[in-house]
Design an enzyme around this catalytic site. Structure first.
Site, short mmCIF file in Angstrom:
data_model
loop_
_atom_site.label_atom_id
_atom_site.label_comp_id
_atom_site.label_asym_id
_atom_site.label_seq_id
_atom_site.Cartn_x
_atom_site.Cartn_y
_atom_site.Cartn_z
N ASP A 1 5.84 69.66 26.99
CA ASP A 1 6.70 70.26 25.97
C ASP A 1 7.86 69.32 25.65
OD1 ASP A 1 7.30 71.16 28.80
OD2 ASP A 1 9.19 71.62 27.83
N ASP B 1 5.42 68.99 37.13
CA ASP B 1 6.00 68.80 35.80
C ASP B 1 5.17 67.72 35.11
OD1 ASP B 1 7.60 68.90 33.62
OD2 ASP B 1 9.32 67.90 34.52
N CYS C 1 24.36 72.48 60.59
CA CYS C 1 25.76 72.86 60.76
C CYS C 1 26.06 73.34 62.17
CB CYS C 1 26.14 73.93 59.74
SG CYS C 1 26.01 73.36 58.03
N CYS D 1 28.71 77.69 58.06
CA CYS D 1 27.27 77.89 57.97
C CYS D 1 26.71 77.77 59.38
CB CYS D 1 26.66 76.84 57.04
SG CYS D 1 24.85 76.80 57.02
N ALA E 1 14.91 73.40 29.43
CA ALA E 1 16.07 72.75 28.80
C ALA E 1 17.38 73.50 29.03
CB ALA E 1 15.82 72.54 27.30
N CYS F 1 23.24 77.06 59.93
CA CYS F 1 21.92 76.44 59.89
C CYS F 1 21.82 75.40 61.01
CB CYS F 1 21.68 75.81 58.52
SG CYS F 1 22.52 74.22 58.26
#
EC number: 2.4.2.48
Length: 655
Positions: free
Chosen positions: A124, A89, A286, A281, A195, A283
């Site tokens: 921007d 960015d 978890c 979960c 935005a 994963c």
């Protein structure tokens, strides 16, 4: 940079994005990485394991002396510890938050090039939602001015970095359209939609959905679209269905700081679930801790582990979406996800306003059946397309009827019907009418619909009434038979006429598939069919010499042409319908039966839909080959890389 589509559903696409020799499979998520390794919560080992692309902030790198020195000396990849694709960015986020940045627009472009960024971003102006129009217009003009200058700088200096051209315009949809059009003219590599974070923070998903669609409609189809700042997995499915390819997420880390636990259905606070015996979960985090154990850890360790879980669940949802695209069930996944929050459902409902546009990108056939999951399913592309294609059939006499919901599909296999030249239209609560002679074609027998409420039926009734009015004008009211007239007619027909019902079925199926009368009256008496010995269903269509014209594909019952069938289609369908025109360079390859790539396509039928059967021709409309188009009529003209038509066979020149 190259980008090609491999699989698709809705407006979503699994694509291969090649940047500097590094491949990324889209859709995907770019974890936001802090340029200072000491401030990065999740280890780069895990980031490297999960991600093919990350995003970091070039402005923070630029403003932090020791980070800038390392980046300029060794490059951004060494600074971050990531060898794959790095996107940066430009400081726009800080500009949106703080109202000012201490860098010039061209200076930050030069810096991104200098530190070896793969994809940089213009500086921007991220105009917030709901500002007055004058401000939105003024800031958009400044963004477009900077965009043009950035492209000119890149070209003049021969910069290697790719550039993001961010679409702005606040909540003014016409300004979003203008921004997309002007950015598209400048030829950026990737198009972020900017935005939208304030809107998502306020659960204004409807506004986000409209911004996505109004931007997508004017952006080139051959470039990826990045939804800037979208990091919550519960919105991914809808965003992908609307055509977003890339996302970035700082949410995995930001939510962890507040003890928030991400799921694909929403956000949970650790305090709320600490009494559960196990996490919902599986994963690694978890699976290793109970909620109570995780809650008892010190703040720093708890934050790291929560961030890891949040990252795992984010990538898991992306993988789930990819599988849904491959299976042709993305709309079903979307309809499941939008019921996670009323504001998401509101966003999905606004999509119907744009369904005519979305239908152009939705494949004509899918591996999965159509599942009706709520009134929103009534407005899906499959339904809209069928209702339009009903008018492709040639009607002379019509009998309209209903059948019990207990009758299995396809109806013609379970109804005792005297087959005549009368078109039997069976009322359907979602698809309007299912013509008896085409009832096997996708999705007419490949769908599941529950008993509907009266208010749902009323929506379909409007179409039924309108279609009957159209029929009356088309064939005359006297040719829409009531039951007594129909019974009299079939008795008369049985006694005095004979019909080749199989040939009539093929004729109607081809009308529905192509929109033209391929099998005329003369051919009706010549064609034969081959049925499966096990199921008794149509499998091949033969000419009078026993040569194959078409094969009936078992999963969707579309008619797939042989070489002789392709020649028949070419003869019966006027140019440019169902054509893909290739340049001279590709002629020989097409005749040899090799696939057609997008860079060789010079024209096409603009109404083509993905996965339709097409004719490959040269500029003189000589038939070269036949196959399945991967791209629609818009994409065939815009893509310059990747597979365009998967060729089934070529027509070699007889020497």
């Amino acid at each position: 940079m190259t980008f090609e589509i491999k699989h698709r559903d809705a407006m979503g696409r699994i694509g291969i994005l090649n940047i500097n020799g590094k491949k990324i499979e889209t859709p995907t998520i770019m974890p936001v990485i802090h340029p200072n390794p000491k401030k990065q919560i999740v280890s780069m080992d895990l980031i490297n394991k999960l991600a093919d692309v990350i995003i970091t902030n070039s402005y923070i790198t630029y403003k932090t002396k020791h980070l800038r020195e390392i980046a300029e000396e060794k490059g951004i990849h060494k600074l971050i510890g990531f060898d794959k694709v790095i996107v940066t960015d430009s400081g726009s986020f800080q500009l949106g938050v703080y109202g000012d940045v201490e860098v010039e627009p061209m200076e930050i472009i030069e810096f991104q090039e200098r530190i070896g960024v793969d994809v940089g971003t213009i500086l921007d102006i991220p105009t917030p939602p709901d500002v007055d129009r004058e401000r939105a217009e003024k800031e958009l003009e400044e963004t477009l001015k900077r965009a043009k200058a950035s492209i000119e700088l890149k070209e003049e200096r021969g910069f290697k970095l790719l550039l993001n051209g961010t679409v702005q315009g606040s909540t003014y949809l016409d300004l979003r359209q203008k921004s997309a059009k002007e950015m598209a003219k400048l030829g950026f590599d990737i198009y972020p939609i900017g935005a939208v974070v304030p809107l998502m923070e306020q659960y204004r998903y409807r506004d986000v959905a409209e911004i996505i669609i109004n931007s997508k409609m004017y952006l080139p189809t051959n470039k990826p679209v990045h939804l800037f700042g979208c990091g919550h997995p519960m919105f991914f499915a809808l965003a992908v269905a609307l055509g977003c390819d890339l996302f970035d997420s700082a949410a995995y880390a930001l939510y962890a700081k507040d003890d928030r636990y991400l799921t694909e259905r929403g956000t949970l606070h650790l305090e709320e679930i600490k009494d559960l015996k196990a996490f919902p979960c599986s994963c690694p985090v978890c699976s290793s801790y109970t909620p109570k154990e995780l809650a008892s850890l010190n703040k720093k360790e708890r934050e790291r582990l929560l961030a890891e879980h949040n990252l795992y669940v984010t990538f898991e949802e992306i993988n789930r979406i990819k599988q849904a695209i491959r299976d042709g069930s993305l709309w079903e996944l979307v309809e499941e996800r939008v019921r996670c929050h009323p504001k998401l459902l509101e966003a999905y409902r606004v999509v119907r306003k744009y369904i005519d546009y979305i239908e152009k990108f939705d494949p004509v056939t899918k591996k999965s059946a159509f599942f009706y999951t709520g009134i929103e399913s009534m407005f899906r592309p499959e339904v809209l397309r069928h209702k339009k294609r009903l008018k492709r059939l040639r009607y002379e006499k019509v009998y309209i009827t209903t059948v019990s919901s207990s009758i299995e599909k396809p109806y013609h296999e379970h109804l005792n019907v005297v087959e005549t030249d009368v078109d039997i239209l069976i009322k359907d609560p979602v698809f309007g009418f299912i013509p008896y002679y085409i009832d096997t074609v996708y999705p007419l027998s490949q769908h599941e619909i529950p008993e509907l409420f009266d208010y749902e039926k009323e929506i379909n009734k409007r179409f039924v009434d309108e279609f009957i009015d159209w029929l009356k004008k088309k064939i005359g009211e006297d040719n829409i038979l009531d039951i007594m007239t129909y019974n009299y007619y079939i008795n008369y027909f049985s006694a005095n006429k004979k019909i080749n019902a199989d040939a009539l079925r093929i004729r109607k199926m081809l009308q529905y598939q192509y929109g033209f009368d391929i099998i005329d009256d003369e051919l009706m008496n010549k064609i034969k069919v081959v049925r499966s010995k096990t199921t008794g269903r149509l499998r091949q269509v033969l000419d009078e010499n026993g040569e194959i014209l078409f094969s009936v594909r078992s999963n969707d019952n579309l008619l797939i042409p042989s070489e002789k069938g392709a020649k028949l289609l070419w003869k019966k369908i006027p140019f440019p319908k169902y054509r893909v025109v290739v340049n001279k360079e590709a002629e020989e390859f097409a005749r040899e039966g090799r696939n057609v790539f997008a860079k060789f396509v010079i024209d096409c039928d603009e109404e083509l839909r993905p996965y339709e059967e097409v004719l490959v021709v040269n500029e003189d409309d000589e038939l070269l080959a036949y196959g399945t188009t991967i791209l629609n009529g818009i994409e065939l003209r815009e893509f310059n890389y990747g597979l365009a038509v998967k060729v089934r066979g070529g027509l070699k020149i007889n020497k």
